[in-house]
Write a protein that holds these residues in place. Structure first.
Motif, mmCIF file in Angstrom:
data_model
loop_
_atom_site.group_PDB
_atom_site.id
_atom_site.type_symbol
_atom_site.label_atom_id
_atom_site.label_comp_id
_atom_site.label_asym_id
_atom_site.label_seq_id
_atom_site.Cartn_x
_atom_site.Cartn_y
_atom_site.Cartn_z
ATOM 1 N N UNK A 229 29.254 7.650 14.820
ATOM 2 C CA UNK A 229 29.840 8.823 14.172
ATOM 3 C C UNK A 229 28.709 9.712 13.668
ATOM 4 N N UNK A 230 27.627 9.074 13.240
ATOM 5 C CA UNK A 230 26.389 9.779 12.873
ATOM 6 C C UNK A 230 25.275 9.200 13.739
ATOM 7 N N UNK A 231 24.123 9.824 13.724
ATOM 8 C CA UNK A 231 23.031 9.352 14.581
ATOM 9 C C UNK A 231 21.727 9.235 13.824
ATOM 10 N N UNK A 232 21.655 8.296 12.901
ATOM 11 C CA UNK A 232 20.431 8.098 12.121
ATOM 12 C C UNK A 232 19.440 7.218 12.887
ATOM 13 N N UNK A 233 18.177 7.325 12.519
ATOM 14 C CA UNK A 233 17.141 6.507 13.138
ATOM 15 C C UNK A 233 17.458 5.022 12.959
ATOM 16 N N UNK A 234 17.433 4.281 14.069
ATOM 17 C CA UNK A 234 17.656 2.828 14.078
ATOM 18 C C UNK A 234 19.028 2.434 13.517
ATOM 19 N N UNK A 235 20.001 3.344 13.583
ATOM 20 C CA UNK A 235 21.279 3.118 12.906
ATOM 21 C C UNK A 235 21.981 1.829 13.326
ATOM 22 N N UNK A 236 22.187 1.642 14.621
ATOM 23 C CA UNK A 236 22.911 0.451 15.084
ATOM 24 C C UNK A 236 22.126 -0.807 14.744
ATOM 25 N N UNK A 237 20.826 -0.758 14.913
ATOM 26 C CA UNK A 237 19.989 -1.932 14.647
ATOM 27 C C UNK A 237 20.060 -2.361 13.182
ATOM 28 N N UNK A 238 19.948 -1.393 12.273
ATOM 29 C CA UNK A 238 19.978 -1.713 10.841
ATOM 30 C C UNK A 238 21.381 -2.127 10.406
#
Length: 303
Positions: A229-238
């Motif tokens: 829904x958002x695209x932050x750095x390393x989002x899925x990984x964190x």
């Protein structure tokens, strides 16, 4: 000159100095780290050490990182998988291990260098180091990226990222058995206060939302489809690590001892409105290493 400081963790004891710092700074190549060591930009307990030095628990490592040079980025004949191209944009399927744009220690072997050779015209909104780059994925993440060839297309695509209308779905293999078939992780992300090279869930961070569905469960592992829904750095990984399901191969946020290096995360689906040709959606299967790992898990289930 930027200074970075690290305190060696217990689990890192005995690692080579260059290997330890490469893991801490995944955007820098090991050869670049070795050059910094040779130039005496890195000290261990205020002493100059060689790249082969074995770090010890609780040792303090200080790294002086030279300022990023604004170099002219050159075209390079690097093979890339172009899925689609028109007068406004190009869609590529990025391979594992390729950095998206030039940065410290890697000015010549990035996706941008390859694009300048194969595509020529790219938008100039992001300057000389990131021409055409609308969004990025990590070095070891594979899959689909859209790149703008002119400034109008760049703004058109960026607006869809900003209002979350661009469809982005990833396939990820995580450790453990994800119990719920569907879930949402809504937790703000920002720079880790313990290690500024890592991202973390922090109260004053930017809102980050990841939706996920279970695709298949294996013994000790789960294949999920993650929707951003958002695209932050390393989002899925964190986010997945925060619920105790780190990505397989993610030595930064997950298990330190992995049989493969680099997270099994694939940008499988990308959908967006083009400037002149309507809505388009692109899909690609997981890369060979990912596929082989899944096949291995499947075979183990049959034993």
């Amino acid at each position: 000159m930027e200074e970075l400081q690290y305190i060696v963790e217990a689990e890192a004891q005995g690692k080579r100095l260059d290997v330890y710092l490469t893991e801490k700074l995944p955007d820098l190549s090991r050869s670049y780290i070795q050059k910094l060591i040779e130039k005496e930009c890195i000290t261990v307990e205020d002493r100059i050490r060689k790249s082969s030095y074995k770090v010890q628990e609780d040792e303090s490592i200080l790294l002086e990182l030279p300022e990023l040079e604004e170099l002219e980025v050159s075209a390079k004949d690097i093979p890339i998988d172009i899925l689609y191209e028109d007068e406004d944009l190009v869609v590529v399927n990025k391979e594992k291990g390729m950095v998206v744009h030039p940065a410290q220690g890697n000015y010549h072997d990035t996706l941008v260098n390859a694009l300048l050779y194969h595509v020529k015209d790219l938008s100039g909104i992001n300057g000389i180091l990131r021409p055409g780059i609308v969004h990025r994925i990590d070095k070891d993440t594979t899959g689909i990226l859209v790149v703008a060839k002119n400034d109008f297309a760049h703004g058109y695509l960026s607006a869809q990222l900003k209002d979350h209308s661009m469809k982005r779905e990833y396939l990820a293999l995580v450790h453990g058995n994800v119990k719920t078939d569907h879930g949402t992780i809504d937790a703000p992300l920002g720079r880790s206060r313990k290690d500024r090279m890592k991202m973390a869930i922090v109260e004053d961070g930017k809102r980050a939302v990841t939706h996920y569905d279970v695709v298949r469960r294996y013994k000790g592992f789960t294949l999920i489809r993650a929707k951003l829904e958002t695209g932050r750095t390393h989002q899925i990984r964190v986010h997945m690590a925060s619920v105790h399901h780190p990505l397989v191969g993610d030595y930064v946020y997950g298990h330190k001892k992995e049989t493969i290096k680099g997270q099994l995360l694939h940008a499988a689906t990308l959908g967006f409105e083009t400037p002149h040709k309507g809505y388009m959606i692109f899909r690609t299967p997981v890369h060979q290493e990912f596929k082989e790992y899944l096949m291995k898990l499947h075979r183990m289930e049959k034993k």
